[in-house]
Design a protein around this motif. Structure first.
Motif, PDB file in Angstrom:
ATOM      1  N   ALA A  28      46.914  35.863  46.577  1.00 16.24           N
ATOM      2  CA  ALA A  28      45.856  36.444  45.739  1.00 16.24           C
ATOM      3  C   ALA A  28      44.518  36.298  46.437  1.00 16.24           C
ATOM      4  N   LEU A  29      43.801  37.393  46.549  1.00 17.71           N
ATOM      5  CA  LEU A  29      42.465  37.402  47.150  1.00 17.71           C
ATOM      6  C   LEU A  29      41.432  37.537  46.036  1.00 17.71           C
ATOM      7  N   ASP A  30      40.361  36.775  46.136  1.00 13.71           N
ATOM      8  CA  ASP A  30      39.258  36.884  45.182  1.00 13.71           C
ATOM      9  C   ASP A  30      38.017  37.267  45.973  1.00 13.71           C
ATOM     10  N   ARG A  83      37.816  34.043  48.519  1.00 16.28           N
ATOM     11  CA  ARG A  83      38.879  33.044  48.401  1.00 16.28           C
ATOM     12  C   ARG A  83      40.230  33.719  48.592  1.00 16.28           C
ATOM     13  N   ALA A  84      41.149  32.974  49.160  1.00 17.68           N
ATOM     14  CA  ALA A  84      42.539  33.416  49.283  1.00 17.68           C
ATOM     15  C   ALA A  84      43.411  32.243  48.865  1.00 17.68           C
ATOM     16  N   ALA A 143      44.577  41.385  44.567  1.00 16.42           N
ATOM     17  CA  ALA A 143      43.157  41.084  44.762  1.00 16.42           C
ATOM     18  C   ALA A 143      42.372  41.321  43.475  1.00 16.42           C
ATOM     19  N   SER A 144      41.406  40.446  43.244  1.00 18.32           N
ATOM     20  CA  SER A 144      40.366  40.637  42.240  1.00 18.32           C
ATOM     21  C   SER A 144      39.080  40.889  43.014  1.00 18.32           C
ATOM     22  N   ASP A 171      36.953  42.521  38.888  1.00 13.73           N
ATOM     23  CA  ASP A 171      36.905  41.082  38.626  1.00 13.73           C
ATOM     24  C   ASP A 171      36.803  40.748  37.143  1.00 13.73           C
ATOM     25  N   GLU A 202      41.027  29.347  38.586  1.00  8.53           N
ATOM     26  CA  GLU A 202      41.246  30.601  39.333  1.00  8.53           C
ATOM     27  C   GLU A 202      41.699  31.722  38.410  1.00  8.53           C
ATOM     28  N   ALA A 209      42.092  35.374  40.182  1.00  3.05           N
ATOM     29  CA  ALA A 209      43.289  35.524  41.006  1.00  3.05           C
ATOM     30  C   ALA A 209      44.542  35.604  40.149  1.00  3.05           C
ATOM     31  N   THR A 210      44.627  34.737  39.148  1.00  3.23           N
ATOM     32  CA  THR A 210      45.785  34.748  38.252  1.00  3.23           C
ATOM     33  C   THR A 210      45.880  36.074  37.501  1.00  3.23           C
TER      34      THR A 210
END
Length: 453
Positions: free
Chosen positions: A5-7, A14-15, A76-77, A234, A426, A429-430
């Motif tokens: 998951a990428l933020d 963040r990854a 990704a978010s 997001d 997170e 990402a979740t």
């Protein structure tokens, strides 16, 4: 199966690695801070190339630690509203405009939508500086090089990594150029933006999956066979990750900025519920919409105070905040970054009033934080008017996780509504992972939601 998951946020990239139920794997997180450039002129920009480099560093870190071995799906978010003009080679022409940038203005002589209310109901947005209908003409006029096409930050970054990077209906809805019922680019909005279809990203179909370019598949062979999904806005991802997936729960999220939102199930082609003139509406996916309002201030207020005021830190600051009287004489307007739509107040609209020689730095911070609580409470009342019953509220986001005092301030401002707290940090990402898996409803049963202190 594991999920990467990428933020793609405003203050950091963040990854992280999640299991098949979207629960983070311990220790499998890489993060890089990014530098948001702001100015007194209302600018709020990011360096697209440097942002991409930060993401590559995160993926390298996870790969070197052996965390990418079992990845089958990448989600990704990503931040809504960002835009960057690209040249014919796909390279950025100047910096990325973020949601925080308040400089775009209407072109001289432009009149806006023929029927503003119908435009708002159809696109969920306004003819406003936050959306591409105003941003694209403004950017094109200032570009020193001919603009070949426009992209959001997420589409630019993923366009470098993947063989193709169409824009998800979620990210596209944040541009203000999409008909939320037809799930296609809106002709009038595109005309206002002065763009042709070829200058916009292709809309990703439902269940779209992408692949890494060969050079990046060689760099991270563990991801060579992974399927990439189109990013989720997001705010929508944070609602799902907070467990707020139907009108019975509203999410109040405070990260860099803040927002209050509700999700409703409205499949493509279905009639959209009436939308208050004070609220925006975007898409979570092809089956759900998210409605709410957002603020330019949030955790960035806290960061400003820590940087500019002589504040204690950690537990000492929390204790000091709890000693501030609830009926303090200081009054504050936290709109340092100006208004998010539909408001039009410029950056620099923050205020502090009622100061005396007895006023402390902690008093100032407390009132700024309470000021945001009051804005949210007022707008939640408008949001609730469109649903059957008053909502339970779930607080989430990094700023909420960091301050028990701020959570208590929200409890007081939102009373008598029940207020709970999503302790899982997170949430974006979740939520993005659950959307990609087609399990939005499962967000309502997500763990980590408990009583607020």
């Amino acid at each position: 199966m594991d999920i990467l998951a990428l933020d793609l946020g405003t203050s950091s990239v963040r990854a992280l690695v999640l299991d098949a139920d979207a629960i983070p794997r311990p220790g499998a997180l890489a993060r890089r801070k990014v530098h948001l450039v702001t100015g007194e002129d209302g600018s709020g920009t990011l360096d697209g190339r440097r942002y991409l480099a930060c993401l590559l560093e995160c993926l390298d870190e996870l790969a070197d630690a052996g965390h990418l071995r079992d990845i089958e799906l990448v989600t990704a978010s990503a931040q809504w509203h960002s835009v960057v003009p690209l040249d014919a080679d796909g390279e950025p022409i100047g910096p990325v405009l973020t949601w925080l940038d308040t400089r775009p203005e209407p072109p001289a002589g432009a009149a806006g939508p023929a029927d503003p209310d119908a435009f708002h109901q159809r696109t969920g947005t306004w003819w406003h500086r936050c959306f591409w209908s105003l941003r694209l003409p403004w950017l094109r006029e200032r570009a020193g090089t001919p603009v070949a096409r426009f992209a959001g930050l997420a589409e630019y970054v993923l366009g470098v990594l993947l063989t193709e990077a169409p824009v998800s209906i979620s990210m596209a809805s944040g541009t203000g150029l999409v008909d939320l019922r037809r799930l296609d680019w809106d002709p009038e909005a595109c005309d206002l933006a002065g763009v042709r279809p070829g200058e916009l990203p292709r809309l990703a179909p439902m269940e779209w999956r992408g692949r890494l370019r060969p050079e990046y598949a060689r760099r991270w062979p563990q991801l060579a066979g992974a399927r990439w999904t189109a990013p989720v806005g997001d705010g929508a991802a944070s609602n799902v990750g907070s467990g707020c997936v139907d009108p019975s729960r509203a999410a109040v999220t405070v990260g860099t900025s803040a927002a209050v939102r509700l999700i409703q199930r409205v499949p493509a082609g279905a009639e959209l519920p009436p939308l208050s003139h004070q609220l925006w509406r975007y898409r979570v996916d092809h089956e759900h919409v998210v409605t709410g309002t957002a603020y330019s201030s949030g955790g960035n207020i806290f960061a400003w105070a820590q940087r500019e005021l002589r504040l204690p830190s950690g537990a000492e600051l929390e204790a000091a905040l709890f000693r501030v009287p609830a009926d303090g004489r200081v009054m504050a307007n936290p709109r340092f970054g100006g208004d998010r739509p539909p408001g039009s107040a410029p950056a620099g609209s923050g205020e502090l009033r009622g100061l005396s020689f007895g006023t402390t730095a902690v008093d100032l911070l407390a009132e700024l934080m309470r000021g945001l609580c009051r804005l949210v409470a007022k707008d939640l009342t408008v949001l609730e008017a469109g649903v059957v019953k008053p909502a339970e509220v779930v607080l989430g986001g990094g700023a909420m996780a960091a301050s028990a005092w701020w959570r208590q301030a929200f409890v007081a401002a939102l009373a008598p509504r029940p207020v709970r707290h999503q302790r899982h940090p997170e949430i974006g990402a979740t939520g993005a992972a659950l959307v990609a898996l087609g399990r939005v409803a499962d967000g309502g049963r997500i763990g980590g939601i408990g009583r607020t202190d």
